[in-house]
Design a protein around this motif. Structure first.
Motif, PDB file in Angstrom:
ATOM      1  N   SER A 195       0.817  -1.214   0.000  1.00 11.90           N
ATOM      2  CA  SER A 195       0.000   0.000   0.000  1.00 11.90           C
ATOM      3  C   SER A 195       0.850   1.264   0.000  1.00 11.90           C
ATOM      4  CB  SER A 195      -0.924  -0.008   1.229  1.00 11.90           C
ATOM      5  OG  SER A 195      -0.166   0.081   2.427  1.00 11.90           O
ATOM      6  N   ALA A 196       2.063   1.206   0.546  1.00 11.38           N
ATOM      7  CA  ALA A 196       2.934   2.385   0.571  1.00 11.38           C
ATOM      8  C   ALA A 196       3.385   2.787  -0.829  1.00 11.38           C
ATOM      9  CB  ALA A 196       4.146   2.115   1.454  1.00 11.38           C
ATOM     10  N   TYR A 197       3.388   1.840  -1.773  1.00 14.83           N
ATOM     11  CA  TYR A 197       3.880   2.128  -3.119  1.00 14.83           C
ATOM     12  C   TYR A 197       2.761   2.454  -4.111  1.00 14.83           C
ATOM     13  CZ  TYR A 197       8.069  -0.055  -1.199  1.00 14.83           C
ATOM     14  OH  TYR A 197       9.160  -0.363  -0.416  1.00 14.83           O
ATOM     15  N   VAL A 198       1.520   2.110  -3.770  1.00 10.15           N
ATOM     16  CA  VAL A 198       0.414   2.329  -4.712  1.00 10.15           C
ATOM     17  C   VAL A 198      -0.568   3.376  -4.202  1.00 10.15           C
ATOM     18  CG1 VAL A 198       0.597  -0.030  -5.572  1.00 10.15           C
ATOM     19  CG2 VAL A 198      -0.964   0.459  -3.690  1.00 10.15           C
ATOM     20  N   THR A 199      -0.180   4.105  -3.143  1.00  6.58           N
ATOM     21  CA  THR A 199      -1.098   5.101  -2.590  1.00  6.58           C
ATOM     22  C   THR A 199      -1.459   6.155  -3.624  1.00  6.58           C
ATOM     23  OG1 THR A 199      -0.202   4.761  -0.370  1.00  6.58           O
ATOM     24  CG2 THR A 199      -1.413   6.806  -0.772  1.00  6.58           C
ATOM     25  N   GLY A 200      -0.470   6.675  -4.322  1.00  2.68           N
ATOM     26  CA  GLY A 200      -0.744   7.705  -5.321  1.00  2.68           C
ATOM     27  C   GLY A 200      -1.465   7.177  -6.538  1.00  2.68           C
ATOM     28  N   ILE A 201      -1.188   5.932  -6.918  1.00  2.00           N
ATOM     29  CA  ILE A 201      -1.786   5.370  -8.125  1.00  2.00           C
ATOM     30  C   ILE A 201      -3.224   4.933  -7.876  1.00  2.00           C
ATOM     31  CG2 ILE A 201      -1.547   3.566  -9.879  1.00  2.00           C
ATOM     32  CD1 ILE A 201       1.430   3.483  -9.237  1.00  2.00           C
ATOM     33  N   LEU A 202      -3.466   4.271  -6.746  1.00  2.00           N
ATOM     34  CA  LEU A 202      -4.786   3.730  -6.426  1.00  2.00           C
ATOM     35  C   LEU A 202      -5.459   4.513  -5.306  1.00  2.00           C
ATOM     36  CD1 LEU A 202      -3.933  -0.089  -6.568  1.00  2.00           C
ATOM     37  CD2 LEU A 202      -4.868   1.344  -8.381  1.00  2.00           C
ATOM     38  N   GLY A 203      -5.222   5.811  -5.292  1.00  2.00           N
ATOM     39  CA  GLY A 203      -5.843   6.631  -4.259  1.00  2.00           C
ATOM     40  C   GLY A 203      -7.357   6.662  -4.345  1.00  2.00           C
ATOM     41  N   PHE A 204      -7.895   6.468  -5.561  1.00  2.00           N
ATOM     42  CA  PHE A 204      -9.350   6.464  -5.723  1.00  2.00           C
ATOM     43  C   PHE A 204      -9.996   5.255  -5.053  1.00  2.00           C
ATOM     44  CE2 PHE A 204      -7.550   4.123  -9.215  1.00  2.00           C
ATOM     45  CZ  PHE A 204      -8.425   3.063  -9.428  1.00  2.00           C
ATOM     46  N   LEU A 205      -9.208   4.237  -4.733  1.00  2.00           N
ATOM     47  CA  LEU A 205      -9.716   3.073  -4.003  1.00  2.00           C
ATOM     48  C   LEU A 205      -9.570   3.233  -2.494  1.00  2.00           C
ATOM     49  CD1 LEU A 205      -8.371   0.146  -6.232  1.00  2.00           C
ATOM     50  CD2 LEU A 205     -10.683   1.107  -6.181  1.00  2.00           C
ATOM     51  N   LEU A 206      -9.275   4.445  -2.056  1.00  2.00           N
ATOM     52  CA  LEU A 206      -9.138   4.777  -0.631  1.00  2.00           C
ATOM     53  C   LEU A 206      -7.981   4.027   0.024  1.00  2.00           C
ATOM     54  CD1 LEU A 206     -12.896   4.766   0.468  1.00  2.00           C
ATOM     55  CD2 LEU A 206     -11.532   6.682  -0.382  1.00  2.00           C
ATOM     56  N   ILE A 207      -6.962   3.697  -0.771  1.00  6.88           N
ATOM     57  CA  ILE A 207      -5.787   3.012  -0.228  1.00  6.88           C
ATOM     58  C   ILE A 207      -4.803   4.050   0.268  1.00  6.88           C
ATOM     59  CG2 ILE A 207      -3.833   1.523  -0.781  1.00  6.88           C
ATOM     60  CD1 ILE A 207      -5.549   0.079  -2.760  1.00  6.88           C
ATOM     61  N   ASN A 208      -4.470   3.966   1.539  1.00  2.45           N
ATOM     62  CA  ASN A 208      -3.493   4.845   2.153  1.00  2.45           C
ATOM     63  C   ASN A 208      -2.204   4.081   2.437  1.00  2.45           C
ATOM     64  OD1 ASN A 208      -5.501   6.844   2.159  1.00  2.45           O
ATOM     65  ND2 ASN A 208      -6.219   6.225   4.187  1.00  2.45           N
ATOM     66  N   GLU A 209      -1.244   4.765   3.012  1.00  5.71           N
ATOM     67  CA  GLU A 209      -0.011   4.097   3.426  1.00  5.71           C
ATOM     68  C   GLU A 209      -0.254   3.463   4.792  1.00  5.71           C
ATOM     69  OE1 GLU A 209       4.743   5.075   4.169  1.00  5.71           O
ATOM     70  OE2 GLU A 209       3.380   6.597   3.348  1.00  5.71           O
ATOM     71  N   PHE A 210      -0.776   2.249   4.773  1.00  7.42           N
ATOM     72  CA  PHE A 210      -1.151   1.585   6.016  1.00  7.42           C
ATOM     73  C   PHE A 210       0.091   1.114   6.766  1.00  7.42           C
ATOM     74  CE2 PHE A 210      -4.757   0.766   3.111  1.00  7.42           C
ATOM     75  CZ  PHE A 210      -5.724   1.474   3.804  1.00  7.42           C
ATOM     76  N   LYS A 211      -0.002   1.162   8.075  1.00 13.24           N
ATOM     77  CA  LYS A 211       1.079   0.705   8.932  1.00 13.24           C
ATOM     78  C   LYS A 211       0.532  -0.307   9.934  1.00 13.24           C
ATOM     79  CE  LYS A 211       3.744   4.973   8.568  1.00 13.24           C
ATOM     80  NZ  LYS A 211       4.396   6.088   9.311  1.00 13.24           N
TER      81      LYS A 211
END
Length: 231
Positions: free
Chosen positions: A93-109
């Motif tokens: 998720s840290a690498y696709v946050t900008g690409i898949l931001g429309f899917l509400l994916i954040n940089e999860f920890k």
């Protein structure tokens, strides 16, 4: 601060001076939202122990219930697969946050909420596995060996139940993921991935692995028949 006192200036300044002295003597502890490396390492070790103990407990439970350790091993491999895939998606998720931001994916920890979700996934996945393993045991009956046809029939007979249960759970998790807020966003994302992986791992990992673990080599079966014929 803006302080207004209905007193003469000299007396008001005296009161403000005393108040300033009291405030300076009071210790101030600023809040902290960061965790040190030692505490984080301890939490990580405890999380690993919790996951390993839960998987080991599932193995022992299935071993006792189905009287064969192969059932427990097959389920444990599927559980480890579910946890590893979910952890991989969290890291990705840290690498696709900008690409898949429309899917509400954040940089999860990984935190306590994510750890709770991983333990929930372990319990959810093994529940589906037990349903199919029960049907496999019923169909096998007193047959000496487990066959591919038995496993295939068991999966087909329980497939509708598995899909309905997974879809209803998935609907609830999607609602939490979309509208649950930032507090449980990582928790709901972990559950979302875990429900999907837990469903297909039961069908395509646990059941085929059980067949592989319980299948006897062809040579041993032929040798047994030859010895019986000679006797």
């Amino acid at each position: 601060w803006e302080v207004r006192l209905g007193l003469p200036p000299a007396k008001g300044l005296s009161i403000v001076g005393k108040l300033k002295e009291q405030l300076e003597k009071t210790p101030y502890f600023p809040s902290s939202n960061t965790i040190g490396g030692k505490v984080a390492g301890s939490t990580r070790i405890r999380a690993i122990y919790a996951l390993l103990l839960s998987v080991a407990g599932m193995v022992v439970y299935l071993w006792v219930r189905f009287t064969k350790v192969s059932f427990g091993i097959a389920a444990a491999v599927a559980l480890v697969h579910d946890v590893l895939v979910t952890l991989g998606m969290i890291a990705l998720s840290a690498y696709v946050t900008g690409i898949l931001g429309f899917l509400l994916i954040n940089e999860f920890k990984i935190g306590l909420s994510v750890l709770a979700a991983l333990l929930t996934i372990v319990g959810y996945s093994v529940n589906d596995t037990i349903i199919i393993f029960d049907r496999i045991r019923e169909i096998k009956g007193k047959a000496p060996n487990l066959t591919q046809q038995m496993v295939n029939t068991s999966i087909n007979q329980t497939l509708s139940r598995t899909l309905i249960t997974s879809l209803t759970t998935l609907f609830v998790v999607v609602v939490l993921y979309i509208g649950g807020g930032a507090g449980i966003h990582a928790f709901s994302f972990t559950l979302l991935v875990g429900v999907i992986t837990g469903t297909y791992s039961t069908l395509f990992i646990a059941s085929p692995l059980l067949l592989w673990l319980t299948r006897q080599p062809a040579g041993s079966a032929t040798q047994g028949k030859s010895l019986q014929h000679v006797s």
